[in-house]
Design a protein around this motif. Structure first.
Motif, PDB file in Angstrom:
ATOM      1  N   ASN A 120     -28.481  37.443  32.235  1.00 57.59           N
ATOM      2  CA  ASN A 120     -27.539  38.510  31.902  1.00 57.59           C
ATOM      3  C   ASN A 120     -26.415  37.986  31.015  1.00 57.59           C
ATOM      4  O   ASN A 120     -25.961  38.671  30.094  1.00 57.59           O
ATOM      5  N   VAL A 121     -25.953  36.766  31.308  1.00 55.66           N
ATOM      6  CA  VAL A 121     -24.894  36.169  30.489  1.00 55.66           C
ATOM      7  C   VAL A 121     -25.366  35.996  29.049  1.00 55.66           C
ATOM      8  O   VAL A 121     -24.615  36.256  28.095  1.00 55.66           O
ATOM      9  N   LYS A 122     -26.623  35.597  28.884  1.00 56.23           N
ATOM     10  CA  LYS A 122     -27.155  35.429  27.530  1.00 56.23           C
ATOM     11  C   LYS A 122     -27.261  36.755  26.784  1.00 56.23           C
ATOM     12  O   LYS A 122     -27.224  36.797  25.553  1.00 56.23           O
ATOM     13  N   LEU A 123     -27.382  37.835  27.536  1.00 56.42           N
ATOM     14  CA  LEU A 123     -27.459  39.167  26.922  1.00 56.42           C
ATOM     15  C   LEU A 123     -26.088  39.793  26.685  1.00 56.42           C
ATOM     16  O   LEU A 123     -25.988  40.801  25.981  1.00 56.42           O
ATOM     17  N   LYS A 124     -25.047  39.213  27.250  1.00 59.61           N
ATOM     18  CA  LYS A 124     -23.735  39.867  27.290  1.00 59.61           C
ATOM     19  C   LYS A 124     -23.234  40.289  25.912  1.00 59.61           C
ATOM     20  O   LYS A 124     -22.812  41.444  25.717  1.00 59.61           O
ATOM     21  N   ASP A 125     -23.249  39.395  24.939  1.00 52.79           N
ATOM     22  CA  ASP A 125     -22.709  39.725  23.622  1.00 52.79           C
ATOM     23  C   ASP A 125     -23.482  40.856  22.959  1.00 52.79           C
ATOM     24  O   ASP A 125     -22.895  41.723  22.300  1.00 52.79           O
ATOM     25  N   ARG A 126     -24.799  40.868  23.157  1.00 57.36           N
ATOM     26  CA  ARG A 126     -25.607  41.948  22.585  1.00 57.36           C
ATOM     27  C   ARG A 126     -25.303  43.274  23.257  1.00 57.36           C
ATOM     28  O   ARG A 126     -25.267  44.326  22.609  1.00 57.36           O
ATOM     29  N   LEU A 127     -25.071  43.240  24.557  1.00 57.16           N
ATOM     30  CA  LEU A 127     -24.754  44.474  25.282  1.00 57.16           C
ATOM     31  C   LEU A 127     -23.388  45.008  24.882  1.00 57.16           C
ATOM     32  O   LEU A 127     -23.205  46.212  24.676  1.00 57.16           O
ATOM     33  N   LEU A 128     -22.414  44.113  24.736  1.00 60.32           N
ATOM     34  CA  LEU A 128     -21.071  44.540  24.343  1.00 60.32           C
ATOM     35  C   LEU A 128     -21.039  45.109  22.926  1.00 60.32           C
ATOM     36  O   LEU A 128     -20.144  45.883  22.583  1.00 60.32           O
ATOM     37  N   ALA A 129     -22.014  44.712  22.098  1.00 62.22           N
ATOM     38  CA  ALA A 129     -22.062  45.188  20.711  1.00 62.22           C
ATOM     39  C   ALA A 129     -22.713  46.566  20.589  1.00 62.22           C
ATOM     40  O   ALA A 129     -22.730  47.137  19.493  1.00 62.22           O
ATOM     41  N   LEU A 130     -23.240  47.103  21.693  1.00 57.45           N
ATOM     42  CA  LEU A 130     -23.865  48.420  21.635  1.00 57.45           C
ATOM     43  C   LEU A 130     -22.811  49.503  21.450  1.00 57.45           C
ATOM     44  O   LEU A 130     -21.606  49.273  21.603  1.00 57.45           O
ATOM     45  N   LYS A 131     -23.266  50.696  21.115  1.00 48.33           N
ATOM     46  CA  LYS A 131     -22.357  51.813  20.873  1.00 48.33           C
ATOM     47  C   LYS A 131     -21.472  52.053  22.096  1.00 48.33           C
ATOM     48  O   LYS A 131     -21.962  52.079  23.218  1.00 48.33           O
ATOM     49  N   PRO A 132     -20.152  52.221  21.883  1.00 47.73           N
ATOM     50  CA  PRO A 132     -19.284  52.526  23.021  1.00 47.73           C
ATOM     51  C   PRO A 132     -19.793  53.738  23.800  1.00 47.73           C
ATOM     52  O   PRO A 132     -20.212  54.729  23.217  1.00 47.73           O
TER      53      PRO A 132
END
Length: 275
Positions: free
Chosen positions: A119-131
């Motif tokens: 999940n930590v490795k995915l964090k930046d990609r998830l935060l970059a998704l549409k608000p």
């Protein structure tokens, strides 16, 4: 409904090589995850590590369209059969794919049942998704990003862990609202200035009206929705201020409700970010 034996066949935990040892998500947890994410018609759901497809299939029953990805080709075939049996094959599809190679940009909901390190490795990609994009996880935090909602329930049928306790967490991707903002309120305080510090969805706000700093009592950022509760003197009288707006780019638009304890007035609220 899908035949019960299909759900018993060999949701996901991840090893460091990206493969996923298969663990079923109890159906009670699936139901709660979709409820917390408010999955509905029009949503696009992506399940990372989709196993037998149960999350995507249940989302499709609610009218959403879903994609499940898994590295195990046998599980992808099983999930596809389960979607056909459930009558939602037109809205639920499955692919053999690495979760880190999956395009998440079209998702309005992302579901995960992975080890916290993944999940930590995915964090930046998830935060970059549409608000406003909702992310819901079963038994796995996302690093130091605090969840917007947390729910725990006992699920005796859970095959891993002790005590059958499941923890479900919901995150809503926050808009970027950090910086200095200006709002004109000609009928209440004139020029308002806000300075907003932001860490994920957590805000640290300073507010000034008529050259006087007011007390910011509460804040909330939930996707694009901004809420501020501010009290203090405006025009030599004490007021309670409730700002509610939608943040898009360098603008926030909504309403300001002011009250002196006996009466209240609602004004339009438009704020622009200083550049």
């Amino acid at each position: 409904l899908c035949a019960l034996p299909a759900w018993g066949e060999p949701q996901s935990w991840a090893w460091d090589d990206g493969t996923v040892p298969y663990v079923n998500t109890p159906m009670e947890v699936v139901e709660r995850m979709l409820r917390m994410a408010e999955v509905r018609a029009g949503d696009s759901v992506i399940d990372l590590g989709s196993g037998d497809g149960r999350i995507v299939i249940e989302a499709a029953k609610r009218g959403a369209r879903g994609l499940g990805v898994d590295l195990d080709a046998a599980l992808v075939k099983l999930a596809t059969r389960n979607a056909e049996r459930a009558g939602v094959a037109d809205r639920a599809r499955f692919e053999v794919k690495d979760i880190f190679a999956t395009d998440l940009s079209r998702a309005s909901v992302v579901t995960i049942y992975l080890l916290p390190d993944f999940n930590v490795k995915l964090k930046d990609r998830l935060l970059a998704l549409k608000p406003g994009t909702r992310i819901v996880s079963h038994d796995g935090s996302i690093g130091d990003w605090p969840a917007d909602e947390t729910h725990e329930l006992r699920t005796p049928e859970k095959p891993v862990g002790l005590g059958g306790l499941s923890k479900i967490e919901l995150w809503i991707v926050p808009a970027d609202v950090h910086g200095a903002w200006t709002s004109e309120q000609p009928r209440h305080g004139g020029t308002w200035r806000f300075r907003i510090g932001q860490r994920y969805q957590m805000l640290d706000v300073q507010a000034v009206a008529e050259g006087r700093e007011l007390v910011v009592r509460n804040t909330r950022l939930r996707g694009e929705e901004v809420k501020l509760v501010i009290t203090g003197l405006v025009g030599s009288r004490p007021w309670h201020h409730y700002f509610v707006g939608t943040a898009r780019g360098d603008a926030i638009d909504g309403t300001l409700t002011v009250s002196d304890g006996s009466a209240q007035t609602v004004y339009p609220w438009h704020a622009t970010r200083d550049r």
